[in-house]
Design a protein around this motif. Sequence first.
Motif, PDB file in Angstrom:
ATOM      1  N   LEU A 184     -79.053  83.973  16.674  1.00 50.23           N
ATOM      2  CA  LEU A 184     -77.890  84.687  17.751  1.00 50.23           C
ATOM      3  C   LEU A 184     -78.085  83.899  19.136  1.00 50.23           C
ATOM      4  O   LEU A 184     -76.951  83.774  19.711  1.00 50.23           O
ATOM      5  CB  LEU A 184     -78.060  85.942  17.380  1.00 50.23           C
ATOM      6  N   HIS A 225     -67.222  85.943  18.177  1.00 50.23           N
ATOM      7  CA  HIS A 225     -68.677  85.782  18.433  1.00 50.23           C
ATOM      8  C   HIS A 225     -69.308  87.066  19.089  1.00 50.23           C
ATOM      9  O   HIS A 225     -69.942  87.380  19.192  1.00 50.23           O
ATOM     10  CB  HIS A 225     -69.005  84.594  19.426  1.00 50.23           C
ATOM     11  N   TYR A 254     -67.999  89.988  18.344  1.00 50.72           N
ATOM     12  CA  TYR A 254     -68.437  90.794  17.070  1.00 50.72           C
ATOM     13  C   TYR A 254     -69.640  90.219  16.266  1.00 50.72           C
ATOM     14  O   TYR A 254     -70.376  91.246  15.789  1.00 50.72           O
ATOM     15  CB  TYR A 254     -67.326  90.795  16.106  1.00 50.72           C
ATOM     16  N   LEU A 255     -69.924  89.225  16.222  1.00 55.08           N
ATOM     17  CA  LEU A 255     -71.249  88.582  15.724  1.00 55.08           C
ATOM     18  C   LEU A 255     -72.445  88.963  16.332  1.00 55.08           C
ATOM     19  O   LEU A 255     -73.322  89.433  15.746  1.00 55.08           O
ATOM     20  CB  LEU A 255     -70.963  87.093  15.617  1.00 55.08           C
ATOM     21  N   GLY A 313     -74.356  91.575  14.671  1.00 64.54           N
ATOM     22  CA  GLY A 313     -75.324  90.687  14.101  1.00 64.54           C
ATOM     23  C   GLY A 313     -76.669  91.473  14.616  1.00 64.54           C
ATOM     24  O   GLY A 313     -77.638  91.475  13.785  1.00 64.54           O
TER      25      GLY A 313
END
Length: 576
Positions: free
Chosen positions: A39, A56, A58-59, A63
Motif C-alpha cells: 500500500l 486509490h 478508497y484503496l 485497505g
Amino acid sequence: MLKYLMHKFALTEQGAKDFIKTMIMNVLSNIALMVPVWLLYILVDDLLGDGIPTGHYYLFAFGSLGIIVVLGLIYYVQYHCSYFLTYKESGKRRIALAERLRKLPLSFFSHKDLTDMTHVIMNDATAIEQSFSHFMPSFYGSMISTVIIMIPIFIMDWRMGLASLWVVPVSILIVFASKRAQNYFNRKKDKADLELQNNVQECIETIKDLKATNSESEYMQKIKKNVRLVEKFHIQSELGVALFVVTAQMILKFGIATTALVGSALLIGGTLDMMVFFMFLLLVSRFYEPMATALQNLAAINSTFLNIERMNDFYDCPIQTGKDDFKPSKYDIVFEDVKFGYDKDESVINGVSFTAKQGEVTALVGPSGCGKSTISKLCSRFWDVDSGDIKLDGQSIKDVDPECLLKNYSIVFQDVNLFNNTIMENIRIGKKDASDEEVIEAAKKANCDEFVAKLPNGYNTYIGENGAELSGGERQRISIARALLKNAPIVLLDEATASLDAENETIVQEAISNATKGKTVVVIAHRMRTIENADKVIVLDKGKIVEEGNPRDLIERKGEFNKMVNLQKESSNFQI
C-alpha cells in the motif's frame, strides 16, 4: 506427515494437527504484514506521479482498515493456536508420558536414574512446551512465508532479489551448523544439572547419616563444587549459542548494504526503476527484523531436540502387552526352567522349576542375593523371563497384560512405599471402592489399631512423605492391611513381617494365615519361625534350587535348610 511430526516432536495426533494450524497462522500473519508495504509503495508511486487517483483513496482507506481487521483475526487465531492449544497439548503430553511410564517394564526403570526421569517429566516437558508455544511455529512459519515472499521478489527483479536475500540462507546455515556445538555444550550443562540435583536430593535423604558422621561440611563442599560446574557449563552453553546467532544476525544486516549498493549501481546504470529500488528498500527494512528473531528461535529449537530425544527414550522402549480378559479358574503358579538376569552379562536365576500350589504356602529361603525377591517379581511379571516360562492356570503370564494379571495378586514388599495421605487412603489403595468399614477391618487384622488409636485424627491422620511420621513396623503393618483389603487369590509376601517385633509378628502372622486360606501364597523370609508352618520350602543358592520339600522333612535331611535353622538358633542366643 502427521506421523513424522508426532515422532519428531513427541506430539499426539491432535498436537501435530494443531502444530500445522499454528504454522499456517504464522505464515498468514507474516504475509499480511507485507500488505502495508505494498500500500505504501502505491501511495509513493502516486505521489511521485500525477497525483493520487480517486479510486486509490478508497484503496488506502479500506485497505488499511481491512488489514487491521484481518491482522486482528489472524493474531487472535494465532495466539489461540500458539498458546492455548500448545498448553493443552503439553497437558496431553504429560498424561501420555505418565501412561507410558505405567506400562513400561521395571527393567526400564532399573537402568534409569530417578533424578534423570524426574528431569524428563518436569524440565524437558516444560522446555518442549515453551518451544512449541514461542519458537517452533514462529520459525517454521517464517521459513515458509519467506519462500512465498521470495517468489514475487525475484519476479520483480532477480538481481535485486539476490542482493537482498542472499544473506537469508547463509545466516540460517550458520545457525544450523551450530547444532553440534550446541548439543555438546547442552549435554555437559544437563549432565552438571542432573549431578547437582542428585547430590542435593541425596543430601536431604541422608541428612541424619551426614550429621551422625560429622560429614555435613565435606558434603556441602561437594555441592558447592557442583554449583560452580553448573554455572560454568551454563555460561559456556550461552556463549556457544550466542557466538553463532550473533554472527548470523550480523551477516543478515549486510543484506541492507548489498541491497543499497546493488540498487544504486543499477539505478545509475539506468537498468532499474526508481520505484522498484524504493520497494526493495521498504522490503528489507521490514524483512530482516523478523528474520533476526527467527534465527534466535532456530537456536532455541536446536536445544529442544535434546529434550525431545530424552522424552522419546520413554516411547522407544517396548511396553509389556498381552490379553486383558484373563480370568483364571485355578491359581497354581508353575515355573518351568526359568532363567533371568537384570543385565545380559549377569544371570540371577538359573533354570528354576517349581510349582506354588493353590491352598498352600510356598516359602523361598536362602542367603541374600540368591534370587528370592527376583522370583517373586517374575511371578507378578514386573520383569519378563529371559528363557523358560511362568504359567498361571496353564497360561503363560508373558501373554497376559500386566495390569490384568496383577488384579489376581496381593503383594507386600520388603521396602514399603506409602503416600503423603491419610492412613485410611493409604490402605484403601488395595481396593479403591472399599468402604471405611472394610478399610478399618483390614487394618485391625494387620494390628494397626494399636498405633492408630494414639494418633490425633485416627485413620484420617496424614502420615507424611512415604510415611515419615510412622515407625518402620507401623509402615509395614499398613502395607499388610492394604494387601489384606485387596483379598486377591494370590499373595506374595516379601519379608512382610521383617520390621515387626516378636509379639506383633505373631499377631500379624496369625492374621495373614487366616486371610490367606485357600490361596496361593509365596513367602520370602529370613526368619525361620515365619515359615515353620509352610507347606513347601524351596531353598535357593546362586539362583538355583538346592533343596525343596516340607520344612520338617528338610530338617531331617540335615542339608542346607537345616544349617540355616541351626545358625539362626545360635544367633538368637547371642548375648553382648
